[in-house]
Motif scaffolding. Sequence first.
Motif, PDB file in Angstrom:
ATOM      1  N   GLY A 108       1.027  -1.378  -0.244  1.00  0.00           N
ATOM      2  CA  GLY A 108      -0.357  -0.006   0.435  1.00  0.00           C
ATOM      3  C   GLY A 108       0.521   1.217   0.068  1.00  0.00           C
ATOM      4  O   GLY A 108       2.171   1.245  -0.042  1.00  0.00           O
ATOM      5  N   VAL A 109       0.399   2.052  -0.388  1.00  0.00           N
ATOM      6  CA  VAL A 109       1.101   3.803  -0.542  1.00  0.00           C
ATOM      7  C   VAL A 109       1.463   4.556   1.159  1.00  0.00           C
ATOM      8  O   VAL A 109       2.315   4.469   0.924  1.00  0.00           O
ATOM      9  CB  VAL A 109       0.135   4.829  -0.819  1.00  0.00           C
ATOM     10  CG1 VAL A 109       1.149   6.272  -0.997  1.00  0.00           C
ATOM     11  CG2 VAL A 109      -0.453   4.323  -2.305  1.00  0.00           C
ATOM     12  N   ALA A 110       0.251   4.008   1.978  1.00  0.00           N
ATOM     13  CA  ALA A 110       1.099   3.981   3.044  1.00  0.00           C
ATOM     14  C   ALA A 110       2.070   3.740   3.581  1.00  0.00           C
ATOM     15  O   ALA A 110       3.395   3.856   4.127  1.00  0.00           O
ATOM     16  CB  ALA A 110      -0.091   3.565   3.681  1.00  0.00           C
ATOM     17  N   GLU A 111       2.419   1.824   3.225  1.00  0.00           N
ATOM     18  CA  GLU A 111       3.268   1.508   3.847  1.00  0.00           C
ATOM     19  C   GLU A 111       4.646   1.882   3.062  1.00  0.00           C
ATOM     20  O   GLU A 111       5.671   2.063   3.326  1.00  0.00           O
ATOM     21  CB  GLU A 111       3.146   0.195   3.520  1.00  0.00           C
ATOM     22  CG  GLU A 111       4.072  -1.339   4.299  1.00  0.00           C
ATOM     23  CD  GLU A 111       3.913  -2.685   4.114  1.00  0.00           C
ATOM     24  OE1 GLU A 111       4.705  -3.281   4.470  1.00  0.00           O
ATOM     25  OE2 GLU A 111       2.775  -2.806   3.783  1.00  0.00           O
ATOM     26  N   THR A 112       4.433   1.920   1.654  1.00  0.00           N
ATOM     27  CA  THR A 112       5.802   2.399   0.770  1.00  0.00           C
ATOM     28  C   THR A 112       5.947   3.951   1.416  1.00  0.00           C
ATOM     29  O   THR A 112       6.877   4.275   2.097  1.00  0.00           O
ATOM     30  CB  THR A 112       5.094   2.595  -0.379  1.00  0.00           C
ATOM     31  OG1 THR A 112       4.602   1.188  -1.121  1.00  0.00           O
ATOM     32  CG2 THR A 112       6.606   3.009  -1.391  1.00  0.00           C
ATOM     33  N   ALA A 113       5.195   4.779   1.784  1.00  0.00           N
ATOM     34  CA  ALA A 113       5.518   6.128   2.148  1.00  0.00           C
ATOM     35  C   ALA A 113       6.050   5.848   3.458  1.00  0.00           C
ATOM     36  O   ALA A 113       7.262   6.428   3.850  1.00  0.00           O
ATOM     37  CB  ALA A 113       4.822   6.942   2.786  1.00  0.00           C
ATOM     38  N   ALA A 114       5.999   4.959   4.281  1.00  0.00           N
ATOM     39  CA  ALA A 114       6.713   4.767   6.511  1.00  0.00           C
ATOM     40  C   ALA A 114       8.615   4.649   5.593  1.00  0.00           C
ATOM     41  O   ALA A 114       9.029   5.063   6.213  1.00  0.00           O
ATOM     42  CB  ALA A 114       6.058   3.110   6.375  1.00  0.00           C
ATOM     43  N   ASP A 146       0.618  11.258   1.445  1.00  0.00           N
ATOM     44  CA  ASP A 146       0.377  12.860   0.510  1.00  0.00           C
ATOM     45  C   ASP A 146       1.547  12.876  -0.752  1.00  0.00           C
ATOM     46  O   ASP A 146       1.431  12.733  -1.716  1.00  0.00           O
ATOM     47  CB  ASP A 146       0.516  13.870   1.052  1.00  0.00           C
ATOM     48  CG  ASP A 146      -0.876  14.314   2.166  1.00  0.00           C
ATOM     49  OD1 ASP A 146      -2.088  12.991   1.955  1.00  0.00           O
ATOM     50  OD2 ASP A 146      -1.551  14.955   3.178  1.00  0.00           O
ATOM     51  N   ASP A 147       2.737  12.550   0.033  1.00  0.00           N
ATOM     52  CA  ASP A 147       3.803  12.622  -0.580  1.00  0.00           C
ATOM     53  C   ASP A 147       3.933  11.927  -2.053  1.00  0.00           C
ATOM     54  O   ASP A 147       4.388  11.755  -3.039  1.00  0.00           O
ATOM     55  CB  ASP A 147       5.283  13.204  -0.194  1.00  0.00           C
ATOM     56  CG  ASP A 147       5.450  14.223   0.481  1.00  0.00           C
ATOM     57  OD1 ASP A 147       4.517  15.378  -0.228  1.00  0.00           O
ATOM     58  OD2 ASP A 147       6.251  15.019   1.703  1.00  0.00           O
ATOM     59  N   ALA A 148       3.286  10.402  -1.022  1.00  0.00           N
ATOM     60  CA  ALA A 148       3.656   9.321  -1.882  1.00  0.00           C
ATOM     61  C   ALA A 148       2.581   9.309  -2.498  1.00  0.00           C
ATOM     62  O   ALA A 148       3.085   9.087  -4.355  1.00  0.00           O
ATOM     63  CB  ALA A 148       3.583   8.154  -0.948  1.00  0.00           C
ATOM     64  N   VAL A 149       1.328   9.893  -2.338  1.00  0.00           N
ATOM     65  CA  VAL A 149       0.368   9.444  -3.534  1.00  0.00           C
ATOM     66  C   VAL A 149       0.691  10.619  -4.998  1.00  0.00           C
ATOM     67  O   VAL A 149       1.170  10.201  -5.909  1.00  0.00           O
ATOM     68  CB  VAL A 149      -1.008  10.064  -2.888  1.00  0.00           C
ATOM     69  CG1 VAL A 149      -1.661  10.550  -3.933  1.00  0.00           C
ATOM     70  CG2 VAL A 149      -1.179   8.921  -1.858  1.00  0.00           C
ATOM     71  N   ARG A 150       1.478  11.613  -4.376  1.00  0.00           N
ATOM     72  CA  ARG A 150       1.733  12.616  -5.195  1.00  0.00           C
ATOM     73  C   ARG A 150       3.179  11.935  -6.181  1.00  0.00           C
ATOM     74  O   ARG A 150       3.147  12.316  -7.723  1.00  0.00           O
ATOM     75  CB  ARG A 150       2.143  13.903  -4.828  1.00  0.00           C
ATOM     76  CG  ARG A 150       1.062  14.998  -4.471  1.00  0.00           C
ATOM     77  CD  ARG A 150       1.495  16.262  -4.273  1.00  0.00           C
ATOM     78  NE  ARG A 150       2.875  16.427  -3.151  1.00  0.00           N
ATOM     79  CZ  ARG A 150       3.196  17.521  -2.596  1.00  0.00           C
ATOM     80  NH1 ARG A 150       2.675  18.895  -3.000  1.00  0.00           N
ATOM     81  NH2 ARG A 150       3.627  17.272  -1.604  1.00  0.00           N
ATOM     82  N   MET A 151       4.096  11.297  -5.465  1.00  0.00           N
ATOM     83  CA  MET A 151       5.501  10.351  -6.452  1.00  0.00           C
ATOM     84  C   MET A 151       4.050   9.982  -8.144  1.00  0.00           C
ATOM     85  O   MET A 151       4.865   9.649  -8.372  1.00  0.00           O
ATOM     86  CB  MET A 151       5.835   9.919  -5.909  1.00  0.00           C
ATOM     87  CG  MET A 151       6.461  11.311  -4.755  1.00  0.00           C
ATOM     88  SD  MET A 151       8.024  10.169  -4.520  1.00  0.00           S
ATOM     89  CE  MET A 151       8.292  11.255  -2.733  1.00  0.00           C
ATOM     90  N   GLN A 152       3.021   9.117  -7.056  1.00  0.00           N
ATOM     91  CA  GLN A 152       2.546   7.992  -7.340  1.00  0.00           C
ATOM     92  C   GLN A 152       1.819   9.006  -8.920  1.00  0.00           C
ATOM     93  O   GLN A 152       2.032   8.071  -9.609  1.00  0.00           O
ATOM     94  CB  GLN A 152       1.939   6.553  -6.949  1.00  0.00           C
ATOM     95  CG  GLN A 152       1.888   6.113  -5.923  1.00  0.00           C
ATOM     96  CD  GLN A 152       2.040   5.670  -5.666  1.00  0.00           C
ATOM     97  OE1 GLN A 152       0.302   5.631  -5.279  1.00  0.00           O
ATOM     98  NE2 GLN A 152       1.616   4.152  -5.510  1.00  0.00           N
ATOM     99  N   ASP A 153       0.633   9.708  -8.825  1.00  0.00           N
ATOM    100  CA  ASP A 153       0.442  10.311  -9.695  1.00  0.00           C
ATOM    101  C   ASP A 153       0.955  11.621 -10.660  1.00  0.00           C
ATOM    102  O   ASP A 153       0.345  11.468 -11.948  1.00  0.00           O
ATOM    103  CB  ASP A 153      -0.455  11.844  -9.273  1.00  0.00           C
ATOM    104  CG  ASP A 153      -1.757  10.665  -8.012  1.00  0.00           C
ATOM    105  OD1 ASP A 153      -1.736   8.679  -8.875  1.00  0.00           O
ATOM    106  OD2 ASP A 153      -2.014  10.683  -7.163  1.00  0.00           O
TER     107      ASP A 153
END
Length: 141
Positions: free
Chosen positions: A101-107, A114-121
């Motif tokens: 998941g995005v939260a796990e990757t961000a951690a 939010d940064d991880a979601v923006r990086m993916q998008d």
Amino acid sequence: MIQRPERQSGAQKAAFGLVTVVLWVFWAFLWLPLVTLGAWAYGIRDTLAQLHLLDPITDGGDIKVVLTVALATAVTFTAWSGYNYARFVGKQKRRGNSPVGVAETAAKIGASTDDAVRMQDTRRAVVSVSEEGFMTLRESR
């Protein structure tokens, strides 16, 4: 750059040299079937002469040895492939990976969700790495 090689850095010269060597090796690799065909044709003629097959008076003892070894090799490889077939038939070759998941990757990278979601998008992102080794998003395009 090709006209002015003095403008190239050492790393670029090394990379171009490596690419050149790889492409020359690939070009030589393309000639291998023809070289193999020639070696095979020469080897058949030489083998026939060595095994005395051109002389009808010999008893053919050499060819019996060659055929026995060929048969033993064929039996060995057939038995081995049969064993592997019986062992692996019907089994899944690889197990699927569970999605992360995005939260796990961000951690893991030390970024906010939010940064991880923006990086993916985004197609391109400029990130910076802190002294502790964590990533932060500077700019996204």
